[in-house]
Motif scaffolding. Structure first.
Motif, short mmCIF file in Angstrom:
data_model
loop_
_atom_site.label_atom_id
_atom_site.label_comp_id
_atom_site.label_asym_id
_atom_site.label_seq_id
_atom_site.Cartn_x
_atom_site.Cartn_y
_atom_site.Cartn_z
N THR A 28 0.82 -1.22 0.00
CA THR A 28 0.00 0.00 0.00
C THR A 28 0.85 1.26 0.00
OG1 THR A 28 -1.89 -1.09 1.04
CG2 THR A 28 -1.71 1.29 1.33
N GLU A 29 1.91 1.28 0.78
CA GLU A 29 2.74 2.49 0.85
C GLU A 29 3.32 2.84 -0.52
OE1 GLU A 29 6.66 4.27 3.23
OE2 GLU A 29 5.86 2.28 3.75
N VAL A 30 3.78 1.83 -1.26
CA VAL A 30 4.33 2.07 -2.59
C VAL A 30 3.24 2.55 -3.54
CG1 VAL A 30 5.40 0.96 -4.60
CG2 VAL A 30 6.20 0.41 -2.30
N LEU A 31 2.09 1.88 -3.54
CA LEU A 31 1.03 2.21 -4.48
C LEU A 31 0.46 3.61 -4.23
CD1 LEU A 31 -0.76 -1.25 -4.45
CD2 LEU A 31 0.56 -0.29 -6.35
N ARG A 32 0.29 3.96 -2.98
CA ARG A 32 -0.28 5.27 -2.66
C ARG A 32 0.65 6.42 -3.02
NH1 ARG A 32 -2.90 4.20 3.38
NH2 ARG A 32 -4.73 2.99 2.69
N ALA A 70 -9.38 0.35 -3.92
CA ALA A 70 -9.27 1.81 -3.86
C ALA A 70 -8.43 2.24 -2.67
CB ALA A 70 -10.65 2.43 -3.82
N ASP A 71 -8.66 1.62 -1.52
CA ASP A 71 -7.91 1.99 -0.32
C ASP A 71 -6.42 1.71 -0.47
OD1 ASP A 71 -10.25 2.80 0.88
OD2 ASP A 71 -10.51 0.97 2.07
N ALA A 72 -6.07 0.71 -1.28
CA ALA A 72 -4.65 0.39 -1.47
C ALA A 72 -3.92 1.42 -2.32
CB ALA A 72 -4.52 -0.99 -2.13
N GLY A 73 -4.68 2.28 -3.01
CA GLY A 73 -4.04 3.35 -3.78
C GLY A 73 -4.37 3.35 -5.25
N PHE A 74 -5.16 2.38 -5.72
CA PHE A 74 -5.51 2.34 -7.13
C PHE A 74 -6.57 3.39 -7.45
CE2 PHE A 74 -3.92 -1.90 -6.19
CZ PHE A 74 -3.05 -2.13 -7.25
#
Length: 384
Positions: A28-32, A70-74
């Motif tokens: 998540t940190e990378v994707l966001r 969505a919450d993961a950053g997509f």
């Protein structure tokens, strides 16, 4: 880097297990951190249970799982794939509706062909990014039509040629894109090119569960997308990584493999559909592997645990750099981005470089930091 935007992309997402957010936790940190993250939704997200596909049907996943995406950053999800129509029109429309309710823009699926061909457009800073999504593998049931829901598609033809005087012997297989279908894809890319600064084309393509091999049509099709105006081509469907090609300075990620792909659907238990039971048996015969029994929710090729997040950074004048973040799917089926000091990172990079070479590409890999950059080889270093 000021004045730039970074696009990240991953391969297949199958969210058919409880607590889907937990599978994204390591990434998540990378994707966001991206200006735009793109993923591919592999199965319908619907409460419908109607089986509409004549291929190997995938059960629909819980619509609420899209909130975890969505919450993961997509921000954008592509839908054009072989399973989109598995539970019929309701499944297609439910997946689109629930994706958008979660805050995700969609490309590649629609209530009819015109809607399925519509791009998803994302604005970041001064740049507009457009994404198109095409299913290249069928089945025809999944294709949208003028009055039928489904996926945008590129029609690929297969020809079997018996090369020896052995009736019934093994043929040579040739694949190529139908000319009218290729022209339609190029038309859509050119139209989008005129409206946005960056064009990303997602192709659901390739031979499933088979290491390294590209079918004949794959590279010419991806190159045609670049010729028509694509800045970045991303592939998925094979559920295993493919090599990286550089063409006219643009990256073609021929297959991003699995990312979060969790399901018990391919691990037969009592109550399975006859088609899924038959597929589980045939898969071992066709592809020569048995899923790890210690990972019942991850029924895929052992080599598919090598995976990556594709990365492209663009500025006002075009692409600044392309590359990938190496990842390893851990024992809990979670994709974990690997830092340079993690020895598994070098192993994943070696794997991706090796399958790139096996596919015949001389892409230059530059290792350093969290991102492995890819580029066309220096002309002086090319072998004649």
């Amino acid at each position: 880097m000021s004045g730039t935007c970074t696009i990240l992309a991953v391969g297949d997402l199958v969210l058919d297990e409880p607590d889907p957010a937990s599978y994204f936790a390591p990434s998540t940190e990378v994707l966001r951190a991206a200006d735009l993250a793109i993923g591919h939704i592999e199965v319908p997200h619907s409460t419908s249970t109607v089986q509409a596909s004549t291929d190997v049907p995938a059960p629909p996943a819980d619509p609420a799982a899209l909130d975890a995406v969505a919450d993961a950053g997509f921000a954008i999800v592509t839908l054009a794939g072989n399973h989109l129509y598995d539970v019929g029109t309701d499944g297609v429309l439910d997946t689109i509706r629930h994706s958008r309710a979660a805050g995700l823009k969609t490309a590649g699926g629609g209530a009819n062909l015109a809607a399925a061909r519509e791009p998803a457009v994302h604005e970041t800073g001064m740049l507009r990014i457009g994404v198109l999504s095409f299913n290249c593998v069928g089945p025809r049931d999944s294709w949208a039509a003028s009055q039928k829901a489904g996926a945008a598609y590129v029609k690929v033809l297969t020809h079997y040629e018996l090369e020896s005087a052995t009736p019934g012997g093994p043929p040579t297989v040739y694949t190529f894109v139908a000319p009218d279908s290729l022209a339609q894809m190029k038309f859509d890319i050119r139209a989008l090119r005129a409206e946005v600064d960056i064009v990303v084309v997602a192709l659901h393509k390739g031979i499933g569960h088979t290491p390294a091999v590209l079918a004949d049509y794959e590279s010419p099709l991806a190159q045609a997308a670049v010729d028509a105006g694509a800045d970045m081509v991303i592939g998925h469907h094979a559920h295993i990584m493919r090599g990286i090609e550089m063409y006219r300075g643009k990256p073609i990620f021929h297959g991003l493999g699995n990312f979060v792909t969790v399901t018990h659907a391919l691990t037969p238990v009592g109550g399975d559909s006859a088609e899924r039971r038959a597929w589980a048996a045939r898969r071992q015969q066709m592809f020569g592997f048995v899923p790890d029994p210690a990972m019942p929710a991850y029924p895929f090729h052992p080599e598919s645990r090598n995976t990556a997040i594709a990365s492209c950074t663009f500025g006002p004048q075009g692409m600044v750099r392309a590359g990938f973040v190496p990842c390893w799917i851990d024992d809990d089926a979670r994709p974990v981005p690997l830092t340079p000091d993690d020895p598994r990172g070098a192993e994943v990079v070696d794997y991706i470089e090796n399958i790139t070479r096996a596919a015949g590409f001389d892409t230059d890999f530059q290792r350093g930091g969290d991102l492995v950059t890819v580029a066309e080889p220096d002309a002086q270093q090319r072998t004649p």
